[in-house]
Design an enzyme around this catalytic site. Structure first.
Site, PDB file in Angstrom:
ATOM      1  CD  GLU A 121      -2.990  -1.001   2.298  1.00 26.72           C
ATOM      2  OE1 GLU A 121      -4.138  -1.224   1.940  1.00 26.72           O
ATOM      3  OE2 GLU A 121      -2.692  -0.623   3.455  1.00 26.72           O
ATOM      4  CB  CYS A 174      -8.921   3.149   6.484  1.00 27.86           C
ATOM      5  SG  CYS A 174      -8.270   2.452   4.954  1.00 27.86           S
TER       6      CYS A 174
END
Lengths: 634, 634
Positions: free
Chosen positions: B313, B397
């Site tokens: 990520e 998130c």
């Protein structure tokens, strides 16, 4: 359709330099080093069932799965590769190493014939409880292919005997009868091995078991559902989400789109084609043809790579062929060669041979380094330089698929029927073929794939009538041929990609075949979004790429090839064992003088430059650097 | 460097249609629907510590890790987003839902102040044993930001009290003193929250704790090594392989290249910039500047996306900016806005505001759908049509990062010092600013980002001398301005991207600013291999893309934009709440007539066509289809 049925592929002696070099490398470097790696990584030790077992080398993932469950297959594939090597040249040391493995397997085998080292060692009470994931039958398949090859190379049948006992156990365990499990393996492979065993022994029961596994696959109620419930799991929790992953989403004859894990798919299609031939099963043949068309019209890289996605090691959508993230597992190209050969076995159709050749030169060969000891697992067509060969891999499936294919490549050149011979590949071979009316000795001489000038000498014991079929590759335009110096009309004599020459052949007869090999520009279907505005270069069967080591001055992706640029060939005796490179004037988009900013509103400058392209299979054998197959066209 | 120190950003009322629409959507759709999703997915229930706990919704992966350990943070972020919404308009129903959460947290809190629902419920004896992976301090950080926002919006401080008790517990637990753990969180965030708490309370201990966490990070002996050994693990088995993943590979002041997980990096840099300001710490400021330059010269997408790779990520190599596989997590663009604002707080430099604006319009906004209930987690710049918005995400998130940013966007427009005001963003706001010599009321009116015509009215209580700094965006060439109709020399009056106008201001004074917004062609550095030969379109702060719904007839990747094509703007009142699209003549590479083959030696035909481009942040709000930012240029 040509009536020729090449009912058997024949063994040939490899005499041309191209394949001699690869064979020598595999014999002297790859096979021994692979044995070392199998030892170093605990794979050989796992056959001795150490008690207690050592800790896992590869921890279980969230699907409670470790790649160690494949380890038997790695051993089987190494034996198979080594045995093909032995059939070229016996080697006492290699044979001793195989015998040691056979000793271990003999000791490991359960009294009832079961022989899976993972389960015997670690989960003895769980055998046959997770066919979906745990590869028991797949492992047997690879061991069996190894055992057959070892027997054929050496005449020693102890390993084969062990494995036939295991096959007997499997035959008792699986089937449609009461008390049997109606299962099949989550990773197809056993079917191919059983068909080989049938061909070796002539015992119909092996063919029947292979057919059972193929016919049962994907039937409802679904075995993997049943099995999951028996394990206390919900079938809906299958980590791969869909049985498309292992091609059991529907019965095989109802499959029309290629889906899921690429190697599994290719192994299955190969077995289907084998069964279609052995059982004369038109429904299987038709299924193969539909699936073949699906792959070829929308799902294959120009290099023959299959399966763009790492997530499922497999297929996605039509025309989804990204270059830099291409998974295109080496094993899948090797398996495509298996499938193509079997389709060719069903129909003498050059489309199959074209793909077989394409996968051989641009897929399977790419997987193995020049030094014979490094491998590509995935095969992108574009790299910024970070992609490079491995000395070994967590899942070493590709390493031995490369070696077993190259060590047995002689089996793909020529096939024969009662009264005909077919040449599928060229490159310098000789072979004896037994036809109905006598033995024929054939010698094909060429510098293929570097040159398309091919000469075939024919010596029959006595003058005999038969047909010689010569593949005219799909890429060869303007091919010409002679027999004893007399021109043959290639146009009218060729159907389905093969030039048929039927005559009374006498000793000393000579065929020449000239396949023009000008450099070619290739374009992809516009729906392949990554390749729009791009061009690839081919010459003969070889796909080319540009590599940074030959094109210094920045990333090769900064090169553009003008559409009207003349592409020249250059024989480079200094590169590897001699190659033909392609060169062309090009433009280079310059990063010099661009400055610090990442983006700006002024286009970059371009300068006149030159590009040099190398056969794709040779890339990353000198140094790390950027590489690209699909070049921007200007 | 401009001497202006915008020591505080001031709240503004959003009056322009562009932001009113987004705010209204977040208030009425996003916040309520997010609460429903938190309930539906078991996240709210997890606060009540059900005994026994329900089965895991998300099984542990091979790293023994489940995303459920983040759940407290999701609750915290929702409270924060909802509270920003409440500061615009109180809402009894939302407040009741927050109060219920506070009830649960109050009950859950351990007597010593510890409050992590995952550990309290499932692993009560393991708290603080895996800071590297398990996000305890990160969760506290988000709860604390939520508690602060809720207090500021409502005056209710029960949640804040609970969390201050937890912070006290953390302060006792962590630090350099004997008996304390010298740890810090694997996911930075607590630092930002502690600095907010310091600013709210004025209590220095909170700032000190934030500084401790930043200063300790990456020090040897490495805390995560120590902690792994204490868990009986080898530090070398860290699943992410390197502490670069969480930016603890070396002390923060010694970091010069941006590495690892993008959101972690951005949160850390934001905290570093905050501490640099609060502590007047030049070494932290310089580290931020070096890292900023690294991102901006080689690691940011034109859309402001950060972190090309899904695997971590995060960040990879310089110039590695693939378009179709771009991870570019929405959270990372939101966090870049945090960082840019804090850099702007350190120095009034338009480079920071340019990036803040770019990330706002092309990153953060992209993450939330027009209906306010669908999200992008990753943000590719090229899609074959398979990428589309989620109603929710396993790891939610991004959902609440979008809503908390948009609900608080008013905080990014204007900052003020004792005797100066700076406008960073435009779009229709009003605000009261207290300067040393009195209150000033400001109203900025514009149709920004669709138009660059900006009008600012100024009313001071009494005529007063102060400076108005107006951002002249980096993309704006030929800007002009007037004060009360009199031209201002923008060229000489502008430094570091801000036009400074110092004078005695009286009620009714009016500034106009004209930022020309012609469509622009943008090129990427030639080392970005994916963008060679390609061009992107921008207008003002907006990056554009072509989407299939506006460009039917095949994939948009088949379009080429001639370099000399004239690009026209079109005001489309019918699209969404009114947008400006770009249109240009184009060529379309045709797939019609191509035939069945996937590859061929004849190039595809191209036809004259037209392209329509839409702001990137609006894509995938009508129907699925292909999309592209970087167009082939012909």
């Amino acid at each position: 359709m040509n009536e020729f049925k090449p009912v058997r592929f024949v063994d040939v002696a490899l005499e041309g330099q191209f394949w001699r070099e690869r064979l020598e490398t595999v014999l002297t470097r790859t096979i021994p080093s692979q044995h070392v790696q199998l030892g170093k990584h605990g794979i050989l030790e796992s056959l001795t069932l150490p008690n207690p077992p050592p800790p896992l080398r590869f921890p279980r993932n969230e699907h409670n799965f470790t790649v160690q469950v494949f380890w038997d297959s790695d051993v089987g594939k190494w034996i198979e590769a080594a045995s093909y090597a032995l059939s070229h040249r016996r080697d006492a040391d290699i044979e001793a190493r195989i015998e040691k493995i056979v000793d271990d397997l003999e000791k490991a085998q359960a009294p009832d014939g079961y022989l899976n080292c993972w389960y015997l060692q670690r989960e003895p009470d769980k055998r046959w409880t997770n066919l979906r994931d745990n590869h028991e039958l797949y492992n047997l398949g690879h061991l069996l292919e190894g055992g057959i090859a070892y027997f054929l190379a050496t005449g020693r049948r102890r390993l084969l005997d062990i494995l036939e006992r295991y096959v007997d156990h499997v035959r008792k365990t699986f089937g449609p009868n009461p008390g049997q499990k109606r299962g099949y393996c989550g990773h197809q492979e056993i079917e191919l091995a059983l068909i080989k065993l049938y061909r070796l022994t002539g015992e119909r029961k092996h063919l029947d078991l292979a057919a059972y596994f193929i016919n049962e696959r994907g039937r409802q109620p679904h075995y993997f559902d049943h099995e999951a419930v028996a394990r206390g799991e919900s079938p809906r929790d299958f980590w791969a989400k869909s049985y498309e992953y292992n091609q059991s989403h529907r019965p095989v004859r109802e499959q029309t789109k290629v889906v899921g894990h690429a190697v599994r798919a290719m192994y299955m299609f190969s077995a289907m084609a084998d069964l279609a031939a052995e059982l004369n099963d038109d429904s299987l043949k038709q299924a193969c043809e539909v699936l073949w068309a699906d792959v070829m019209t929308s799902k294959i890289y120009i290099t023959s790579g299959l399966g763009p996605a790492a997530a499922n090691e497999g297929f996605t959508e039509d025309y989804d062929l990204p270059n830099d993230t291409a998974y295109a597992e080496t094993c899948a190209s090797v398996a495509l060669i298996f499938w193509a050969q079997r389709m060719l076995h069903l129909d003498l159709d050059g489309r199959y041979a074209d793909v077989m050749e394409q996968a051989l030169f641009n897929g399977a060969l790419t997987g193995l380094s020049r030094d014979g000891e490094h491998y590509f697992y995935s095969n992108p067509l574009d790299s910024d330089g970070r992609h490079s060969r491995w000395a070994w891999h967590t899942c070493p499936c590709c390493t031995m698929n490369s070696s077993r294919l190259i060590a047995s490549v002689g089996g793909y050149f020529v096939s024969a029927s009662e009264d005909a011979i077919a040449f599928h590949l060229y490159g310098g071979i000789s072979t004896n073929v037994r036809l109905a009316n006598g033995n024929v000795f054939l010698r094909e001489t060429s510098a293929y794939p570097w040159s398309g000038s091919i000469r075939i000498e024919i010596s029959a014991d006595a003058p005999a009538e038969f047909t010689v079929n010569l593949r005219i590759p799909g890429w060869a335009r303007g091919a010409s041929a002679t027999v004893n110096g007399e021109p043959v009309d290639v146009g009218s004599g060729t159907s389905n990609g093969y030039l048929s020459i039927s005559r009374l052949w006498s000793a000393g007869d000579t065929i020449t075949l000239e396949l023009p090999m000008p450099p070619e520009r290739i374009y992809a279907h516009p729906s392949v979004k990554e390749d729009v505005g791009r061009v690839a270069l081919k010459r003969g069967p070889l796909v080319y790429c540009v590599e940074e080591v030959d094109n210094p001055g920045g990333r090769v992706q900064q090169l553009k090839l003008p559409r009207d640029a003349s592409i020249e060939t250059e024989s480079r005796g200094d590169l590897f064992d001699g190659v033909v490179t392609l060169t062309a004037p090009a433009q280079r988009v310059e990063d010099q003088g661009w400055g610090d900013s990442l983006y700006r509103s002024t286009p970059p400058a371009a300068s006149e430059s030159k590009l040099t392209a190398l056969p794709y299979y040779l890339w990353n054998n000198r140094q790390k650097g950027s590489m690209q197959v699909w070049l921007l066209e200007s």
